[in-house]
Design an enzyme around this catalytic site. Structure first.
Site, PDB file in Angstrom:
ATOM      1  N   ASP A 266       5.267   9.551   8.092  1.00  0.00           N
ATOM      2  CA  ASP A 266       5.002  10.849   7.447  1.00  0.00           C
ATOM      3  C   ASP A 266       4.303  11.876   8.337  1.00  0.00           C
ATOM      4  OD1 ASP A 266       6.172   9.982   5.141  1.00  0.00           O
ATOM      5  OD2 ASP A 266       4.298   9.383   4.167  1.00  0.00           O
TER       6      ASP A 266
ATOM      7  N   GLY B 219       2.527   0.733   5.159  1.00  0.00           N
ATOM      8  CA  GLY B 219       3.978   0.841   5.343  1.00  0.00           C
ATOM      9  C   GLY B 219       4.352   0.637   6.800  1.00  0.00           C
TER      10      GLY B 219
ATOM     11  N   ASP C 209       1.206  12.402   8.738  1.00  0.00           N
ATOM     12  CA  ASP C 209       0.187  13.096   7.945  1.00  0.00           C
ATOM     13  C   ASP C 209      -1.225  12.640   8.308  1.00  0.00           C
ATOM     14  OD1 ASP C 209       0.472  10.542   6.988  1.00  0.00           O
ATOM     15  OD2 ASP C 209       0.552  11.077   4.880  1.00  0.00           O
TER      16      ASP C 209
ATOM     17  N   ARG D 151       5.547  12.380   0.439  1.00  0.00           N
ATOM     18  CA  ARG D 151       4.926  12.633  -0.866  1.00  0.00           C
ATOM     19  C   ARG D 151       3.885  13.739  -0.758  1.00  0.00           C
ATOM     20  NH1 ARG D 151       3.131   6.949  -2.345  1.00  0.00           N
ATOM     21  NH2 ARG D 151       4.123   6.795  -0.355  1.00  0.00           N
TER      22      ARG D 151
ATOM     23  N   ARG E 103       0.033  -5.066   1.865  1.00  0.00           N
ATOM     24  CA  ARG E 103      -1.044  -4.291   1.242  1.00  0.00           C
ATOM     25  C   ARG E 103      -1.967  -5.327   0.596  1.00  0.00           C
ATOM     26  NH1 ARG E 103       0.804   1.115   1.848  1.00  0.00           N
ATOM     27  NH2 ARG E 103       3.058   1.253   1.716  1.00  0.00           N
TER      28      ARG E 103
HETATM   29  P1  ATP Z   1       0.862   4.161   4.601  1.00  0.00           P
HETATM   30  O1  ATP Z   1       0.555   5.534   5.127  1.00  0.00           O
HETATM   31  O2  ATP Z   1       2.125   3.636   5.086  1.00  0.00           O
HETATM   32  O3  ATP Z   1       0.671   4.040   3.105  1.00  0.00           O
HETATM   33  P2  ATP Z   1      -1.725   2.955   4.823  1.00  0.00           P
HETATM   34  O4  ATP Z   1      -2.444   2.290   5.937  1.00  0.00           O
HETATM   35  O5  ATP Z   1      -2.357   4.210   4.270  1.00  0.00           O
HETATM   36  O6  ATP Z   1      -0.239   3.185   5.283  1.00  0.00           O
HETATM   37  P3  ATP Z   1      -2.485   1.472   2.437  1.00  0.00           P
HETATM   38  O7  ATP Z   1      -1.687   0.545   1.592  1.00  0.00           O
HETATM   39  O8  ATP Z   1      -3.126   2.632   1.800  1.00  0.00           O
HETATM   40  O9  ATP Z   1      -1.501   1.904   3.634  1.00  0.00           O
HETATM   41  O10 ATP Z   1      -3.634   0.638   3.178  1.00  0.00           O
HETATM   42  C1  ATP Z   1      -3.315  -0.541   3.878  1.00  0.00           C
HETATM   43  C2  ATP Z   1      -4.344  -1.603   3.579  1.00  0.00           C
HETATM   44  O11 ATP Z   1      -5.631  -1.165   4.025  1.00  0.00           O
HETATM   45  C3  ATP Z   1      -4.552  -1.910   2.101  1.00  0.00           C
HETATM   46  O12 ATP Z   1      -3.588  -2.804   1.600  1.00  0.00           O
HETATM   47  C4  ATP Z   1      -5.930  -2.536   2.107  1.00  0.00           C
HETATM   48  O13 ATP Z   1      -5.875  -3.872   2.513  1.00  0.00           O
HETATM   49  C5  ATP Z   1      -6.636  -1.717   3.198  1.00  0.00           C
HETATM   50  N1  ATP Z   1      -7.403  -0.634   2.547  1.00  0.00           N
HETATM   51  C6  ATP Z   1      -6.956   0.539   2.090  1.00  0.00           C
HETATM   52  N2  ATP Z   1      -7.938   1.251   1.512  1.00  0.00           N
HETATM   53  C7  ATP Z   1      -9.043   0.473   1.574  1.00  0.00           C
HETATM   54  C8  ATP Z   1     -10.389   0.617   1.127  1.00  0.00           C
HETATM   55  N3  ATP Z   1     -10.814   1.704   0.484  1.00  0.00           N
HETATM   56  N4  ATP Z   1     -11.253  -0.402   1.381  1.00  0.00           N
HETATM   57  C9  ATP Z   1     -10.861  -1.512   2.036  1.00  0.00           C
HETATM   58  N5  ATP Z   1      -9.598  -1.703   2.467  1.00  0.00           N
HETATM   59  C10 ATP Z   1      -8.706  -0.740   2.250  1.00  0.00           C
END
Ligand code: ATP
Length: 328
Positions: A132, A15, A134, A176, A76
């Site tokens: 967030d 995000g 978090d 969330r 993503r």
């Molecule tokens: P937000 O807190 O805004 O959701 P985030 O970085 O946690 O941010 P995610 O969509 O969970 O957002 O992760 C971003 C990207 O990181 C994913 O689209 C994917 O490409 C990569 N990613 C997430 N988890 C994994 C994983 N277990 N293995 C490999 N790549 C991953």
């Protein structure tokens, strides 16, 4: 001797959040300051897989310190979760001569970065970007302070209507799994009650509190609700429940949604982004890898990515007490 870093790739992923652009600017300019090349990678890990790269110099990040969103776009990428996808990404980085990465995002982004490092021994540093707040290992993530200010600003406006019509407003804010936005913005905006995922106040307590405030002469009230609160009802069901039990209340619901993620970053987020970008690049130059740069006790710090991913952030329980006292 650590491997000499000559070319750093930077991406934003997950995000978007206000301050990501200021962080990109900081990474690009810190690279230029140290005579290192910098490559912008578009659309997060998906752009790495597709080789969507652009050389960036200090002038390519002019006039973005004040802009929300991310000029590098975010995405993503499901493909990056597969070994084949990560292999393609690695081949593209190697072809482009990129020898280290700064990834700006949340815990998913860090999980992907850590995995990439494990598989290819590729230096990675993370910058926490999510509204967030978090993420373990930093008191503030990029965008959190801006989101708080946005929420307070909106609730101030809602309050004008609430008090003119003697209404009760339920305002749903993002969060969330974490109630940081609800708790802090709720106190800042003078909310009557704050419902957060970390604490189940229960429906009785909510009704009791609203009755008490009516009895004490309050004619309007604002309840701030984090989207993931544990009371077990969504904000519209909550409205129906309260109206059924306290017919004297005319309840309105406002779901703030994505507006909380947008807008020009606050001064705090711009300064934080600048500091974290410098630390991320300079840590790579020093040969460090697999850390998240963050803020602890007002100082820039490093936390192993693994801890940042797995560690749980806590809400400040003192704030719950402050909120209780303020709604007297
Ligand atoms: P937000 O807190 O805004 O959701 P985030 O970085 O946690 O941010 P995610 O969509 O969970 O957002 O992760 C971003 C990207 O990181 C994913 O689209 C994917 O490409 C990569 N990613 C997430 N988890 C994994 C994983 N277990 N293995 C490999 N790549 C991953």
């Amino acid at each position: 001797m650590p491997k000499t870093i000559k070319k750093v790739g930077v991406l934003t992923s997950g995000g978007d959040s206000p301050g990501m652009n200021a962080a990109i600017r900081s990474v690009v300019r810190t690279c230029a300051y140290h005579n290192i090349e910098c490559i912008g990678i578009y659309r997060g890990y998906q752009g790495m897989i597709e080789g969507d790269f652009k050389e960036m110099g200090p002038r390519s990040v002019n006039n973005i310190v004040n802009k929300g969103g991310t000029i590098l776009k975010s995405a993503r990428s499901l493909e990056f979760k597969t070994p084949e996808g990560r292999k393609k990404a690695h081949e593209n980085l190697t072809k482009a001569g990129i020898d280290a990465l700064v990834v700006i995002g949340g815990d998913g982004t860090f999980t992907g970065g850590l995995l990439f490092n494990t598989e290819f021994n590729f230096p990675v540093m993370g910058i926490p970007g999510t509204i967030d707040n978090d993420i373990f290992g930093t008191s503030h993530t990029l965008g959190y302070d801006t989101a708080l200010n946005t929420v307070v600003d909106v609730i101030d406006k809602i309050r004008d209507t609430a008090s003119s019509h003697n209404r009760l407003f339920f305002v749903e804010v993002m969060g969330r799994d974490a109630g940081h936005i609800a708790l802090n913005a709720g106190i800042g905006a003078g909310a009557e009650e704050i419902l957060i995922p970390e604490e189940d106040l229960g429906l009785d307590r909510l009704l009791e509190s609203l009755q008490k405030s009516k009895a004490s002469g309050k004619s309007s009230s604002i309840v701030v609700i984090a989207e993931g609160d544990k009371i077990g009802k969504n904000v519209f069901e909550l409205k129906d429940y309260v109206e059924a039990n306290l017919p004297e209340y005319d309840v309105r619901v406002s779901v703030l949604g994505h507006m909380q993620r947008g807008g020009s970053p606050s001064c705090f987020d711009r300064v934080l982004a600048s500091r974290l970008g410098v630390k991320a690049v300079e840590s790579l130059i020093e040969g460090k890898s697999n850390y998240m740069v963050g803020l602890q006790n007002d100082k820039v710090s490093l936390t192993p990515l693994e801890q940042a991913i797995k560690g749980k952030t806590e809400i400040d329980r003192e704030l719950l007490r402050v909120s209780d006292i303020m709604s007297t």
